[in-house]
Every structure is written in structure tokens, then in C-alpha cells.
Scaffold this motif. Structure first.
Motif, PDB file in Angstrom:
ATOM      1  N   TYR A 186      -8.016  11.826  -0.867  1.00 13.66           N
ATOM      2  CA  TYR A 186      -7.736  12.718   0.261  1.00 13.66           C
ATOM      3  C   TYR A 186      -7.268  14.075  -0.293  1.00 13.66           C
ATOM      4  O   TYR A 186      -6.435  14.124  -1.215  1.00 13.66           O
ATOM      5  N   GLU A 235      -7.342   5.240  -4.197  1.00 11.84           N
ATOM      6  CA  GLU A 235      -7.562   4.888  -2.788  1.00 11.84           C
ATOM      7  C   GLU A 235      -8.543   3.728  -2.753  1.00 11.84           C
ATOM      8  O   GLU A 235      -9.514   3.725  -3.517  1.00 11.84           O
ATOM      9  N   ASN A 251     -11.257   8.921   0.882  1.00 16.88           N
ATOM     10  CA  ASN A 251     -11.504   9.927   1.902  1.00 16.88           C
ATOM     11  C   ASN A 251     -11.893  11.228   1.192  1.00 16.88           C
ATOM     12  O   ASN A 251     -11.153  11.653   0.314  1.00 16.88           O
ATOM     13  N   ASP A 309      -3.563   3.659  -2.117  1.00 15.68           N
ATOM     14  CA  ASP A 309      -3.551   4.241  -0.776  1.00 15.68           C
ATOM     15  C   ASP A 309      -4.638   3.514   0.018  1.00 15.68           C
ATOM     16  O   ASP A 309      -5.831   3.673  -0.257  1.00 15.68           O
ATOM     17  N   THR A 352      -5.131   3.666   3.338  1.00 16.53           N
ATOM     18  CA  THR A 352      -5.177   4.261   4.681  1.00 16.53           C
ATOM     19  C   THR A 352      -6.501   4.014   5.393  1.00 16.53           C
ATOM     20  O   THR A 352      -6.527   3.617   6.553  1.00 16.53           O
ATOM     21  N   LEU A 353      -7.629   4.268   4.720  1.00 19.60           N
ATOM     22  CA  LEU A 353      -8.912   4.179   5.419  1.00 19.60           C
ATOM     23  C   LEU A 353      -9.363   2.740   5.621  1.00 19.60           C
ATOM     24  O   LEU A 353     -10.193   2.461   6.483  1.00 19.60           O
ATOM     25  N   THR A 410      -0.538   7.498  10.515  1.00 19.69           N
ATOM     26  CA  THR A 410      -1.107   8.466  11.441  1.00 19.69           C
ATOM     27  C   THR A 410      -2.550   8.124  11.816  1.00 19.69           C
ATOM     28  O   THR A 410      -3.049   8.569  12.838  1.00 19.69           O
ATOM     29  N   LYS A 411      -3.219   7.354  10.965  1.00 26.42           N
ATOM     30  CA  LYS A 411      -4.660   7.089  11.132  1.00 26.42           C
ATOM     31  C   LYS A 411      -4.873   5.755  11.865  1.00 26.42           C
ATOM     32  O   LYS A 411      -4.305   5.558  12.910  1.00 26.42           O
ATOM     33  N   GLY A 414       3.221   9.267  10.662  1.00 25.22           N
ATOM     34  CA  GLY A 414       4.091   8.333   9.946  1.00 25.22           C
ATOM     35  C   GLY A 414       3.423   7.848   8.672  1.00 25.22           C
ATOM     36  O   GLY A 414       2.233   8.091   8.442  1.00 25.22           O
TER      37      GLY A 414
END
Ligand SMILES: Cc1ncc(COP(=O)(O)O)c(C=O)c1O
Length: 328
Positions: free
Chosen positions: A14, A57, A61, A86, A88-89, A110-111, A121
Motif C-alpha cells: 500500500y 502484505e 494493494n 498486513d 487488510t485486503l 477501515t476497509k 481504525g
């Protein structure tokens, strides 16, 4: 980390993380050493006596490439440093990095975890697998803390010592505290994560397949497609689906990217990802517009490339919207 220490990070990250690692961390004296996400040996070559951690990640991203977590975890274990992922995705619904050797997992809440684009967050998950007392490399965790009357964090808190240190040192001193209302919104979002995530992935796959066959589209980069070089890793690490964020390029180039975003009716024009609603951005004319064409391409924001985050609407509606915006 102390001033002068290093950590190794995958280059496909990211953009905000790349900026933070390259610039903000420099003022703490922390040095990032980049490795190639697709070449595990580049992580091994980057290890030095100053290395304190490896950061990757799971699904990167914006490119959507899948990292071979187990192979990088082997490098981290050999080097005696923790692997930080990470996730996240992917979210824990698609990939559980700790099962593949990660020691610490981080997510932007947040995602997809919050899921509705209404709260900021983040979360840190301590697997409790890493021995911080080895070789005196992590004195913050293994040595007495003067402000806590000589308490040793690892000795006292055992397998959740990193999580405790994040709270009683990092959060106390630097203040990244979640607001109670956002915590409520995020917890409410997480309750529907499996339902949303499966629909996100099923929609994304259908849309990637539709775009692959469209005459205005030059290429689709989605690891859930058999044509992707990441498809084998996607099937191994994310068998339920390859996520919902991906990029594609347009035969009409830069202007076609601008026109597509302008012509869409159902997709929202936003730089966020992981919302229930479908989002699109043309990075070359927006977030990366200050770069020249060569810099844009190097940053993964080629002039003809658009990024989508596919939501949970009916896929027929999304496909119809894309089709009309691409000129049918
Ligand atoms: C992979 C990844 N990690 C971290 C972040 C940062 O998230 P936040 O906006 O919650 O700080 C993002 C944001 O896009 C992201 O995509």
C-alpha cells in the motif's frame, strides 16, 4: 526498533506504507530494506545483523498479487526475526497468516473488516509465537522497564507480550487510540464479515471474467483468474476467493481511464477500498497525477490502469454499469 535498526519490507505494498517506511520512519532512525515480493531469495539476501523484522502484505494493494507467506516465514525464522503480515485486503476470512508462520498480523479496520466505509481504525494481532528474549535483540520486551519499576514485559506477559507492549508503551506514548463509537461501528461490521467477504469475492471474480472478455480492456490483473501468475498462490492461500481489489488496463489509454470513471453510475469514484459499495479510481489522473508516465508505471499506476474495489451489489448491475461506461 532502535535508531540504526533495519527491517525488510516487500516492495509491493500500500502506497501509504511505502511513504511511511521511506520517509516518516527515517526520522526515528529506522531503515527499510526493500525486497522483491515475487523473489523469496531477495528477502534472504536482505537480512543483516541489524534486521529486526520482515513486513509483507498477504494480498498486495493495489496489484492484488499474493505473497508466498510460508516461504517468507522460513526466511524470518532463519534470521530470528518476526514476520509481520498486513492482511487488510484478505481479512481473516480469506487468509489466516498465523497458520502459515506469521508472528504478528496487522489490519486496517477501515476497509473490509469494518466494511461500510464509515470508521477509521487498525488492529494488531500478536500470535504469541515469537521469543523476544533471544540474543538480547529486543531489549524493550526482554529487559526491565524503568517506568514500570523494573517490570520485564516478556517475562510478565508471556505469549501476549508484544500486544501488551503496543498498548502500555506505543499507545500510551504515541496515542493512536480508537474512539469508542468507531470501535462499536467496527465490531458491528465484523459480525457480517463472512457474508460480505464471500459476496465481494464472488462478484469480483465474475467482474474480472467479464472484463477479460471485453473489447475495450487490454488486461485484467486478478489473481482469482487462471491467467494470473499468482493463481496457484491464490488457490493455496485464499481458496475461498482472491479478494475484491484488482486492477485492469484499457486499450484507450489515459483518457479512457478518465472517461470510464466519469461514465459509471453505480460505482463510486473513491480512493478507499473494502466498502460494501463498488469503488473505482484512475490513479494516473488522481492520486499519482504529480508523477511522469515512467514514474507512474513504476509505482503501479500506469496511465491506462484503473483500480476497482468490488462491492456486494448484484453482479449483473455492476457488469451492466461497466459495460455501458466502456461503450458497450
Ligand atoms: C493494505 C493496507 N494497509 C493499510 C492501509 C491503511 O489503512 P488506514 O486508512 O486505516 O490507515 C491501507 C489503506 O488503503 C491498505 O490498503
Amino acid at each position: 526498533m532502535s535508531p540504526g535498526d533495519e527491517f525488510i519490507a516487500a516492495r509491493k505494498l500500500y502506497g501509504g506504507s511505502i511513504n511511511q517506511f521511506t520517509h516518516a520512519f527515517k526520522s526515528f532512525g529506522w531503515n527499510v530494506v526493500w525486497a522483491d515480493t515475487d523473489d523469496v531469495e531477495s528477502f534472504r539476501r536482505a537480512v543483516s545483523p541489524k534486521t529486526k523484522a520482515i513486513f509483507i502484505e498477504s494480498i498486495a494493494n493495489p496489484g492484488g498479487s499474493i505473497t508466498d507467506i510460508e516461504a517468507v516465514a522460513d526466511v524470518a525464522r532463519e534470521a530470528g526475526v518476526p514476520l509481520i503480515v498486513d492482511n487488510t485486503l484478505a481479512t481473516p476470512y480469506l487468509i489466516r497468516p498465523i497458520d502459515h508462520g506469521a508472528d504478528i498480523v496487522v489490519h486496517s479496520l477501515t476497509k473490509f473488516l469494518g466494511g461500510h466505509g464509515n470508521s477509521l481504525g487498525g488492529i494488531i494481532v500478536d500470535a504469541g509465537t515469537f521469543d523476544w528474549s533471544k540474543d538480547g535483540k529486543y531489549p524493550m520486551l526482554s529487559e526491565p522497564r524503568p517506568e514500570y519499576h523494573g517490570l520485564k514485559i516478556q517475562e510478565t506477559f508471556g505469549n501476549f507480550s508484544f500486544a501488551i507492549a503496543c498498548r502500555v508503551l506505543g499507545l500510551r506514548d504515541l496515542g493512536p487510540a480508537l474512539s469508542p463509537f468507531n470501535a462499536f461501528m467496527l465490531l458491528t461490521g465484523i459480525e457480517t464479515l463472512p457474508l460480505r467477504m464471500q459476496k465481494h469475492c464472488d462478484n469480483a471474480k465474475a467482474i474480472a471474467e467479464f472484463l477479460s472478455g471485453h473489447k475495450a480492456v487490454a488486461a485484467v490483473n486478478y489473481s482469482g483468474l487462471p491467467s494470473s501468475k499468482y493463481n496457484a498462490l491464490a488457490r493455496k492461500y485464499a481458496p475461498k476467493g482472491a479478494g475484491a481489489v484488482f486492477t485492469f488496463s484499457l486499450k484507450g489509454g489515459y483518457q479512457a481511464g478518465i472517461d470510464l470513471v466519469a461514465n459509471l453510475k453505480l460505482f463510486s469514484h473513491l480512493a478507499n477500498v473494502g466498502d460494501t459499495r463498488s469503488l473505482i479510481i484512475h490513479p494516473a489522473s488522481t492520486t499519482h497525477s504529480q508523477l511522469d508516465d515512467a514514474q507512474k508505471t513504476a509505482a503501479g499506476a500506469a496511465p491506462d490502469m484503473v483500480r476497482v474495489s468490488i462491492g456486494i451489489e448484484d453482479k449483473e448491475d455492476l457488469i451492466a454499469d461497466l459495460d455501458q461506461a466502456l461503450g458497450g
